[in-house]
Design a protein around this motif. Structure first.
Motif, PDB file in Angstrom:
ATOM      1  N   SER A 305       0.832  -1.202   0.000  1.00 32.21           N
ATOM      2  CA  SER A 305       0.000   0.000   0.000  1.00 32.21           C
ATOM      3  C   SER A 305       0.867   1.251   0.000  1.00 32.21           C
ATOM      4  O   SER A 305       1.856   1.329   0.740  1.00 32.21           O
ATOM      5  CB  SER A 305      -0.920   0.035   1.229  1.00 32.21           C
ATOM      6  OG  SER A 305      -1.779  -1.081   1.250  1.00 32.21           O
ATOM      7  N   ASN A 321      -4.117   9.163  -7.760  1.00 32.94           N
ATOM      8  CA  ASN A 321      -5.298   8.413  -8.196  1.00 32.94           C
ATOM      9  C   ASN A 321      -5.073   7.750  -9.547  1.00 32.94           C
ATOM     10  O   ASN A 321      -5.568   6.644  -9.803  1.00 32.94           O
ATOM     11  CB  ASN A 321      -6.510   9.337  -8.262  1.00 32.94           C
ATOM     12  CG  ASN A 321      -6.975   9.782  -6.884  1.00 32.94           C
ATOM     13  OD1 ASN A 321      -6.624   9.175  -5.875  1.00 32.94           O
ATOM     14  ND2 ASN A 321      -7.762  10.848  -6.839  1.00 32.94           N
ATOM     15  N   ASN A 324      -2.997   4.779  -8.817  1.00 36.10           N
ATOM     16  CA  ASN A 324      -3.832   3.775  -8.156  1.00 36.10           C
ATOM     17  C   ASN A 324      -4.675   3.023  -9.176  1.00 36.10           C
ATOM     18  O   ASN A 324      -4.851   1.806  -9.082  1.00 36.10           O
ATOM     19  CB  ASN A 324      -4.745   4.450  -7.130  1.00 36.10           C
ATOM     20  CG  ASN A 324      -5.571   3.453  -6.346  1.00 36.10           C
ATOM     21  OD1 ASN A 324      -5.038   2.637  -5.596  1.00 36.10           O
ATOM     22  ND2 ASN A 324      -6.880   3.493  -6.515  1.00 36.10           N
ATOM     23  N   SER A 374      -2.049  -0.683  -4.304  1.00 35.79           N
ATOM     24  CA  SER A 374      -2.917   0.485  -4.169  1.00 35.79           C
ATOM     25  C   SER A 374      -2.086   1.716  -3.846  1.00 35.79           C
ATOM     26  O   SER A 374      -0.987   1.617  -3.287  1.00 35.79           O
ATOM     27  CB  SER A 374      -3.970   0.278  -3.072  1.00 35.79           C
ATOM     28  OG  SER A 374      -3.369   0.262  -1.789  1.00 35.79           O
ATOM     29  N   CYS A 375      -2.615   2.882  -4.208  1.00 34.98           N
ATOM     30  CA  CYS A 375      -1.988   4.169  -3.886  1.00 34.98           C
ATOM     31  C   CYS A 375      -3.108   5.130  -3.497  1.00 34.98           C
ATOM     32  O   CYS A 375      -3.839   5.622  -4.361  1.00 34.98           O
ATOM     33  CB  CYS A 375      -1.195   4.705  -5.077  1.00 34.98           C
ATOM     34  SG  CYS A 375      -0.347   6.277  -4.766  1.00 34.98           S
ATOM     35  N   LYS A 376      -3.259   5.377  -2.209  1.00 38.99           N
ATOM     36  CA  LYS A 376      -4.330   6.220  -1.699  1.00 38.99           C
ATOM     37  C   LYS A 376      -3.853   7.666  -1.579  1.00 38.99           C
ATOM     38  O   LYS A 376      -2.700   7.924  -1.231  1.00 38.99           O
ATOM     39  CB  LYS A 376      -4.817   5.711  -0.338  1.00 38.99           C
ATOM     40  CG  LYS A 376      -5.354   4.287  -0.387  1.00 38.99           C
ATOM     41  CD  LYS A 376      -6.476   4.145  -1.412  1.00 38.99           C
ATOM     42  CE  LYS A 376      -7.029   2.726  -1.451  1.00 38.99           C
ATOM     43  NZ  LYS A 376      -8.046   2.563  -2.517  1.00 38.99           N
TER      44      LYS A 376
END
Length: 443
Positions: A305, A321, A324, A374-376
């Motif tokens: 993450s 985003n 992501n 994921s990349c928040k």
């Protein structure tokens, strides 16, 4: 009880968890049992920090930054989670920026934790032996050579060799007629590091180079063929310094260059590559550095993450985003080409060897496949983003205005989902608390 592991034996020798911890009879994994363990928590996440507007305003540190970073290092000064600073600045070497951040934050930062907007140019090996014109400010020649470019020409070198070309400033015009002073090799590519100091000079000479195909001894040609390769770093239209309102960034300079070229030629200016946030290339490079830190620390579990903390919707949030979306598509086993339709940027031409069917961008082979899934994105309110001016953006009228006043680069289309942060927080300290809570991470 949530989080208890088979290792725990229920040896509650003291009733208070803090007292048990002080007595040295607390498990480092569950925090309750009497089993003593030297194992340290191993993070499965990494942090990507923007700098301007998140950690500093100009040269002044944001108060929450030091408080946040005290939570990220142990008593030996080691980071307890992988950390990379992703800035669109491009006016210095990575080591200088690392030294600056070490001083501001009071923790040791290495240059391997820094990504400048120009850092991915290391992978553009195809151009490293060509004569390249560089534009920007700071030690541009040193920066280019540090990135691997061997034959570099600056705007000042062009001015000295062709003094009649810089005519806007009357005080800098030649007092007497003069011819070419020296000879420079033909320019074969143009690299834009960041906003220069004298915009009129840089705009004029860059257009001259494009319209003469690198030979300033001749006159402009009609653009019947593609212009020289153009590589641009940092697309920030605005950035936040000490002033109350945002300042022009390199993205504004690019708007000028693009419109001047089209006004003269009737054709669109084309980029060989755009890098810096929100370019996916920059985030892929950041993930590569995060992965390297985990390997160096000999952590057994991969970092899956990423959390990107920024202050600019059109660069930090859009870029996180976008990356992501790429990671999600990759997890689903889909081709990256489906994701690439969101942005009209041309891919780079760095030499690389993509693995079978996995990588569509040639540069990606330089970095290997990402381990992150994921990349928040987290948006802070200490920089470009101002919650008081954005408060009414939910209405349909303001949404329409927002779409028509897109501050992102020309080659990135507006997508409401890409400028919607996963979380909005007051400052970077609040962002760290939120991330630790979501990851159930206690250093």
């Amino acid at each position: 009880m949530k989080g208890l592991l088979p290792l725990c034996r229920g040896l509650y020798t003291l009733s208070n968890p803090q007292a048990r911890r002080k007595a040295g009879v607390v498990c480092s994994q569950c925090g309750f049992c009497g089993t003593v363990s030297n194992r340290k928590p191993q993070p499965r996440f990494g942090l990507l920090f923007d700098i301007d507007g998140v950690l500093v305003r100009g040269r002044m540190p944001i108060p929450a930054a030091k408080k946040a970073f005290q939570k990220l290092v142990n008593s030996q000064g080691q980071f307890v989670v992988p950390v990379v600073f992703v800035t669109n600045a491009g006016n210095c070497l990575r080591q200088k920026k690392a030294d600056q951040m070490s001083h501001v934050l009071g923790v040791p930062i290495t240059m391997d934790q820094i990504i400048m907007s120009h850092s991915p140019l290391r992978m553009f090996k195809k151009y490293h032996d060509k004569c390249v014109l560089v534009s920007g400010q700071g030690p541009v020649l040193d920066i280019a050579k540090n990135l691997g470019f061997e034959n570099v020409v600056s705007i000042d070198m062009l001015r000295e060799s062709f003094p009649l070309l810089d005519m806007v400033d009357h005080n800098r015009r030649p007092k007497l007629p003069s011819a070419t002073v020296g000879h420079l090799p033909n320019v074969e590519a143009v690299i834009l590091f960041g906003e220069p100091i004298r915009w009129e000079t840089h705009l004029q000479l860059i257009v001259d180079v494009l319209l003469t195909h690198g030979n300033l001894s001749g006159a402009h040609h009609s653009p019947t063929r593609a212009h020289l390769p153009l590589l641009a770093c940092n697309m920030d239209l605005l950035w936040m310094a000490e002033a109350q309102s945002p300042r022009f960034g390199h993205g504004t300079f690019l708007v000028c260059l693009e419109n001047i070229y089209k006004k003269i030629t009737g054709r669109d200016l084309k980029y060989e590559a755009l890098m810096g946030k929100p370019s996916e290339l920059t985030y892929h490079f950041a993930e590569y550095l995060i992965r390297g830190q985990a390997i160096e620390r000999q952590w057994k579990h991969p970092v899956t993450s990423l959390y990107a903390i920024g202050d600019n919707l059109m660069t930090d949030i859009y870029g996180a985003n976008l990356y992501n979306r790429y990671l999600e598509e990759r997890v689903k086993g889909r081709s990256h080409k489906a994701v690439a339709k969101m942005a009209a940027t041309t891919t780079t031409t760095a030499t690389a060897s993509p693995q079978e069917g996995e990588l569509d961008h040639p540069w990606a082979g330089e970095l290997a496949l990402p381990s992150a899934t994921s990349c928040k994105s987290l948006l802070v309110c200490t920089g470009v983003y101002n919650p008081s001016t954005e408060a009414a953006s939910s209405s349909s009228a303001n949404q329409h205005i927002r779409e028509n006043v897109f501050h992102g680069h020309r080659d990135f289309r507006f997508d409401p989902e890409l400028v919607e942060p996963d979380h909005v927080v007051l400052d970077v300290n609040e962002a760290i608390d939120l991330i630790f809570h979501k990851e159930n991470f206690v250093p």
